[in-house]
Design a protein around this motif. Structure first.
Motif, PDB file in Angstrom:
ATOM      1  N   SER A 220       0.763  -1.114  -0.051  1.00  0.00           N
ATOM      2  CA  SER A 220      -0.111   0.014  -0.131  1.00  0.00           C
ATOM      3  C   SER A 220       1.087   1.241  -0.083  1.00  0.00           C
ATOM      4  O   SER A 220       1.881   1.129   0.519  1.00  0.00           O
ATOM      5  CB  SER A 220      -0.890   0.238   1.297  1.00  0.00           C
ATOM      6  OG  SER A 220      -0.232   0.278   2.465  1.00  0.00           O
ATOM      7  N   VAL A 221       0.491   2.413  -0.592  1.00  0.00           N
ATOM      8  CA  VAL A 221       1.005   3.503  -0.402  1.00  0.00           C
ATOM      9  C   VAL A 221       0.042   4.811  -0.224  1.00  0.00           C
ATOM     10  O   VAL A 221      -0.994   4.687  -0.784  1.00  0.00           O
ATOM     11  CB  VAL A 221       1.805   3.821  -1.685  1.00  0.00           C
ATOM     12  CG1 VAL A 221       0.646   3.772  -3.028  1.00  0.00           C
ATOM     13  CG2 VAL A 221       2.476   5.088  -1.974  1.00  0.00           C
ATOM     14  N   TYR A 222       0.334   5.917   0.508  1.00  0.00           N
ATOM     15  CA  TYR A 222      -0.309   6.748   0.808  1.00  0.00           C
ATOM     16  C   TYR A 222       0.513   8.306   0.972  1.00  0.00           C
ATOM     17  O   TYR A 222       1.729   8.149   1.401  1.00  0.00           O
ATOM     18  CB  TYR A 222      -0.883   6.599   2.451  1.00  0.00           C
ATOM     19  CG  TYR A 222      -1.663   7.702   2.976  1.00  0.00           C
ATOM     20  CD1 TYR A 222      -2.970   7.631   2.710  1.00  0.00           C
ATOM     21  CD2 TYR A 222      -1.016   9.082   3.588  1.00  0.00           C
ATOM     22  CE1 TYR A 222      -3.786   8.720   3.370  1.00  0.00           C
ATOM     23  CE2 TYR A 222      -1.861  10.091   4.165  1.00  0.00           C
ATOM     24  CZ  TYR A 222      -3.234   9.754   4.059  1.00  0.00           C
ATOM     25  OH  TYR A 222      -3.765  10.846   4.626  1.00  0.00           O
ATOM     26  N   ALA A 235      -2.213  14.231 -11.151  1.00  0.00           N
ATOM     27  CA  ALA A 235      -0.877  14.204 -11.808  1.00  0.00           C
ATOM     28  C   ALA A 235      -0.383  12.758 -11.850  1.00  0.00           C
ATOM     29  O   ALA A 235      -0.939  11.761 -11.087  1.00  0.00           O
ATOM     30  CB  ALA A 235       0.159  15.223 -11.024  1.00  0.00           C
ATOM     31  N   GLU A 236       0.838  12.680 -12.581  1.00  0.00           N
ATOM     32  CA  GLU A 236       1.417  11.349 -12.679  1.00  0.00           C
ATOM     33  C   GLU A 236       2.322  11.152 -11.601  1.00  0.00           C
ATOM     34  O   GLU A 236       3.168  11.972 -11.723  1.00  0.00           O
ATOM     35  CB  GLU A 236       1.764  11.326 -14.107  1.00  0.00           C
ATOM     36  CG  GLU A 236       2.790  10.070 -14.497  1.00  0.00           C
ATOM     37  CD  GLU A 236       1.937   8.579 -14.293  1.00  0.00           C
ATOM     38  OE1 GLU A 236       2.541   7.598 -14.146  1.00  0.00           O
ATOM     39  OE2 GLU A 236       0.800   8.763 -14.336  1.00  0.00           O
ATOM     40  N   ASP A 256       6.606   3.143 -13.211  1.00  0.00           N
ATOM     41  CA  ASP A 256       5.417   4.252 -13.212  1.00  0.00           C
ATOM     42  C   ASP A 256       4.283   3.703 -12.287  1.00  0.00           C
ATOM     43  O   ASP A 256       3.930   2.616 -11.824  1.00  0.00           O
ATOM     44  CB  ASP A 256       5.158   3.968 -14.654  1.00  0.00           C
ATOM     45  CG  ASP A 256       3.824   4.982 -15.049  1.00  0.00           C
ATOM     46  OD1 ASP A 256       3.728   5.952 -14.282  1.00  0.00           O
ATOM     47  OD2 ASP A 256       3.425   4.959 -16.108  1.00  0.00           O
ATOM     48  N   MET A 257       3.503   4.726 -11.545  1.00  0.00           N
ATOM     49  CA  MET A 257       2.579   4.673 -10.698  1.00  0.00           C
ATOM     50  C   MET A 257       1.411   5.407 -11.017  1.00  0.00           C
ATOM     51  O   MET A 257       0.813   6.226 -10.317  1.00  0.00           O
ATOM     52  CB  MET A 257       3.038   4.788  -9.061  1.00  0.00           C
ATOM     53  CG  MET A 257       4.317   4.113  -8.696  1.00  0.00           C
ATOM     54  SD  MET A 257       4.830   4.925  -7.281  1.00  0.00           S
ATOM     55  CE  MET A 257       5.509   3.355  -6.678  1.00  0.00           C
ATOM     56  N   PRO A 258       0.614   4.883 -12.158  1.00  0.00           N
ATOM     57  CA  PRO A 258      -0.266   5.747 -12.640  1.00  0.00           C
ATOM     58  C   PRO A 258      -1.505   5.852 -11.634  1.00  0.00           C
ATOM     59  O   PRO A 258      -2.411   6.742 -12.028  1.00  0.00           O
ATOM     60  CB  PRO A 258      -0.495   5.019 -13.928  1.00  0.00           C
ATOM     61  CG  PRO A 258      -0.252   3.781 -13.982  1.00  0.00           C
ATOM     62  CD  PRO A 258       1.254   3.822 -13.015  1.00  0.00           C
ATOM     63  N   TYR A 259      -1.592   4.890 -10.903  1.00  0.00           N
ATOM     64  CA  TYR A 259      -2.823   4.753 -10.078  1.00  0.00           C
ATOM     65  C   TYR A 259      -2.946   5.888  -8.781  1.00  0.00           C
ATOM     66  O   TYR A 259      -3.730   5.983  -8.371  1.00  0.00           O
ATOM     67  CB  TYR A 259      -3.020   3.392  -9.372  1.00  0.00           C
ATOM     68  CG  TYR A 259      -1.700   2.995  -8.766  1.00  0.00           C
ATOM     69  CD1 TYR A 259      -1.419   3.323  -7.437  1.00  0.00           C
ATOM     70  CD2 TYR A 259      -0.603   2.138  -9.605  1.00  0.00           C
ATOM     71  CE1 TYR A 259      -0.340   2.828  -6.828  1.00  0.00           C
ATOM     72  CE2 TYR A 259       0.459   1.985  -8.957  1.00  0.00           C
ATOM     73  CZ  TYR A 259       0.866   2.189  -7.532  1.00  0.00           C
ATOM     74  OH  TYR A 259       1.887   1.742  -6.901  1.00  0.00           O
ATOM     75  N   LEU A 260      -1.647   6.540  -8.788  1.00  0.00           N
ATOM     76  CA  LEU A 260      -1.521   7.520  -7.517  1.00  0.00           C
ATOM     77  C   LEU A 260      -2.082   8.712  -7.814  1.00  0.00           C
ATOM     78  O   LEU A 260      -1.454   9.671  -8.354  1.00  0.00           O
ATOM     79  CB  LEU A 260      -0.143   7.643  -7.175  1.00  0.00           C
ATOM     80  CG  LEU A 260       0.109   6.672  -5.726  1.00  0.00           C
ATOM     81  CD1 LEU A 260       1.830   6.794  -5.559  1.00  0.00           C
ATOM     82  CD2 LEU A 260      -0.464   7.364  -4.846  1.00  0.00           C
ATOM     83  N   THR A 265      -5.499   9.224   0.292  1.00  0.00           N
ATOM     84  CA  THR A 265      -6.174   8.338  -0.262  1.00  0.00           C
ATOM     85  C   THR A 265      -5.155   7.093  -0.095  1.00  0.00           C
ATOM     86  O   THR A 265      -3.848   7.171  -0.555  1.00  0.00           O
ATOM     87  CB  THR A 265      -6.571   8.261  -1.388  1.00  0.00           C
ATOM     88  OG1 THR A 265      -7.577   9.235  -1.670  1.00  0.00           O
ATOM     89  CG2 THR A 265      -7.159   6.926  -1.777  1.00  0.00           C
ATOM     90  N   THR A 266      -5.402   5.736   0.206  1.00  0.00           N
ATOM     91  CA  THR A 266      -4.518   4.858   0.452  1.00  0.00           C
ATOM     92  C   THR A 266      -4.865   3.856  -0.767  1.00  0.00           C
ATOM     93  O   THR A 266      -5.764   3.502  -1.064  1.00  0.00           O
ATOM     94  CB  THR A 266      -4.679   3.828   1.940  1.00  0.00           C
ATOM     95  OG1 THR A 266      -4.417   4.894   3.034  1.00  0.00           O
ATOM     96  CG2 THR A 266      -3.896   2.679   1.711  1.00  0.00           C
ATOM     97  N   TYR A 267      -3.728   3.536  -1.340  1.00  0.00           N
ATOM     98  CA  TYR A 267      -3.897   2.880  -2.495  1.00  0.00           C
ATOM     99  C   TYR A 267      -3.030   1.269  -2.209  1.00  0.00           C
ATOM    100  O   TYR A 267      -2.210   1.276  -1.417  1.00  0.00           O
ATOM    101  CB  TYR A 267      -3.364   3.238  -3.853  1.00  0.00           C
ATOM    102  CG  TYR A 267      -3.765   4.559  -4.076  1.00  0.00           C
ATOM    103  CD1 TYR A 267      -5.055   4.437  -5.296  1.00  0.00           C
ATOM    104  CD2 TYR A 267      -3.347   5.915  -3.868  1.00  0.00           C
ATOM    105  CE1 TYR A 267      -5.557   5.694  -5.737  1.00  0.00           C
ATOM    106  CE2 TYR A 267      -4.259   7.000  -4.260  1.00  0.00           C
ATOM    107  CZ  TYR A 267      -5.269   6.804  -5.304  1.00  0.00           C
ATOM    108  OH  TYR A 267      -5.941   8.099  -5.571  1.00  0.00           O
ATOM    109  N   TYR A 268      -3.496   0.261  -2.813  1.00  0.00           N
ATOM    110  CA  TYR A 268      -3.100  -1.152  -2.579  1.00  0.00           C
ATOM    111  C   TYR A 268      -2.623  -1.692  -4.066  1.00  0.00           C
ATOM    112  O   TYR A 268      -3.409  -2.826  -4.387  1.00  0.00           O
ATOM    113  CB  TYR A 268      -4.424  -1.870  -1.948  1.00  0.00           C
ATOM    114  CG  TYR A 268      -4.743  -1.363  -0.441  1.00  0.00           C
ATOM    115  CD1 TYR A 268      -4.161  -1.544   0.516  1.00  0.00           C
ATOM    116  CD2 TYR A 268      -5.870  -0.204  -0.642  1.00  0.00           C
ATOM    117  CE1 TYR A 268      -4.593  -1.010   1.763  1.00  0.00           C
ATOM    118  CE2 TYR A 268      -6.205   0.035   0.562  1.00  0.00           C
ATOM    119  CZ  TYR A 268      -5.546  -0.278   1.795  1.00  0.00           C
ATOM    120  OH  TYR A 268      -6.103   0.198   3.106  1.00  0.00           O
ATOM    121  N   PRO A 269      -1.734  -1.385  -4.498  1.00  0.00           N
ATOM    122  CA  PRO A 269      -1.286  -1.881  -5.786  1.00  0.00           C
ATOM    123  C   PRO A 269      -0.659  -3.160  -5.934  1.00  0.00           C
ATOM    124  O   PRO A 269      -0.771  -3.684  -6.943  1.00  0.00           O
ATOM    125  CB  PRO A 269      -0.481  -0.684  -6.194  1.00  0.00           C
ATOM    126  CG  PRO A 269       0.539  -0.135  -4.938  1.00  0.00           C
ATOM    127  CD  PRO A 269      -0.565  -0.306  -4.042  1.00  0.00           C
TER     128      PRO A 269
END
Length: 373
Positions: A220-222, A235-236, A256-260, A265-269
């Motif tokens: 996860s990333v925040y 933004a990218e 590349d982290m296009p979902y961020l 928001t916490t993302y779970y890639p």
């Protein structure tokens, strides 16, 4: 997602570590990165901004036509982001607008160091969801440019008669506004491909080992929440991973982290961040960057390659920060690719939550073995 100016003061490509410190496999971040020299004042309008403004003016003028205006309205209500190249490719699009979009696309690709195959880079969107109710068939929206100024108090917009309107950047107007912006997802994907190609040519990305390998996976990333003007869109985000390869040269990989898209928001890639088979030492560094639209990827690749090719393995992991910062053109410390955060001395055994050195982001990571079929 655009980060505030206070969080951009240290824009760096700080690959490498300012210290080597790992305890029980957990990488501890450096307390601070080297501070860049003060940047000269940025010119009022960048080449990308000038191209976007020309398209915004042309699009605003085209909305005087009811038939065309209806087509744009349908597209804007049907998609969060409308490809202007595709929208203006049809026979019903005004010729002057189609020419403006085509010309601006070429200018933007050149300004960002992208190849001719980058494709359409311009898009248009409704400024805010709150404007949907006001976007009636009879409404003639204003047109503005997203820009890259987080701290600006005002937004410049244009109407179909060519008049200039000044809007609040912090409060979305009740009148509908179309926003012309860069497709940063597409631009970053094309740009990072150019960067990787340049790195391979320079010998900074030697072939990886075959077979299965240990990796660091992002669970996860925040990124911290920022108050953003309504005019600015997503933004990218991309990361640059650095360490020493088995050939004794610095190795650089882009991720590349296009979902961020959003702060707060916490993302779970479940995304692979580091391939440890690429590195000689059990240490690597991650720098997260943001493309605000003006990033010139050709300049990025050249600046990094010129700096890193002069550094050789001395038999121990050595810091790379000062050499990288010294190589980056001073103009990069204003806008362009913005420094988001960095994670120093990441180890193969790093696990759990890792806070960024700047305190702006946090990663939750774990070791992950990638099996070969």
């Amino acid at each position: 997602m655009h980060l505030t100016a206070s969080k951009r003061a240290a824009i760096t490509l700080a690959l490498g570590a300012s210290c080597v410190l790992a305890v029980q496999g957990l990488a501890l971040p450096s307390a601070h990165a080297a501070t860049p020299a003060a940047a000269p004042a940025k010119s009022a309008v960048s080449p990308v901004g000038a191209a976007e403004t020309a398209v915004a003016r042309s699009l605003a003028a085209s909305l005087a036509s009811p038939g065309w205006r209806a087509q744009v309205r349908t597209a804007a209500l049907g998609s969060a982001q409308v490809d202007l190249g595709s929208l203006t490719a049809g026979r019903t699009a005004p010729a002057t607008l189609a020419a403006a979009v085509s010309g601006a696309g070429r200018q933007i690709a050149a300004a960002k160091g992208l190849g001719a195959d980058a494709g359409s880079l311009l898009r248009v969107r409704l400024g805010a969801d709150s404007m949907k109710a006001a976007l009636t068939p009879d409404a003639v929206p204003l047109v503005a440019v997203a820009g890259d100024d987080d701290k600006g108090a005002a937004v410049t917009a244009y109407d179909s008669a060519g008049r200039v309107h000044t809007l609040s950047a912090r409060q979305a107007p009740s009148r509908p506004v179309y926003v012309v912006d860069i497709d940063v997802d597409k631009a970053a994907a094309s740009g990072l491909a150019q960067v990787d190609k340049a790195f391979r040519k320079a010998g900074l990305t030697a072939p990886a080992a075959t077979g299965g390998y240990w990796s660091t996976k992002v669970n996860s990333v925040y990124l911290n929440d920022d108050e953003e003007p309504w005019i600015l869109g997503d933004a990218e985000i991309f990361s640059i991973v650095s360490g020493f390869g088995f050939d004794g040269k610095v190795r650089v990989d882009t991720v590349d982290m296009p979902y961020l898209d959003k702060d707060g928001t916490t993302y779970y890639p479940n995304q692979i961040l580091v391939n440890w088979s690429n590195y000689k030492y059990n240490l690597a560094d991650v720098v997260m960057m943001e493309d605000d639209g003006d990033t010139n990827y050709a300049s990025l690749a050249k600046a990094l390659a010129d700096a890193l090719l002069t550094i050789t393995d001395q038999g121990a992991y050595i810091p790379l920060v000062d050499a990288i910062l010294a190589a980056i053109p001073s103009a990069w410390y204003t806008n362009d690719a913005d420094y988001v955060d960095s994670w120093y001395t990441l180890a193969q055994g790093s696990s759990g939550q890792l806070n960024g050195a700047r305190g702006n982001g946090r990663l939750n990571v774990s070791p992950y073995f990638v099996q070969q079929f």
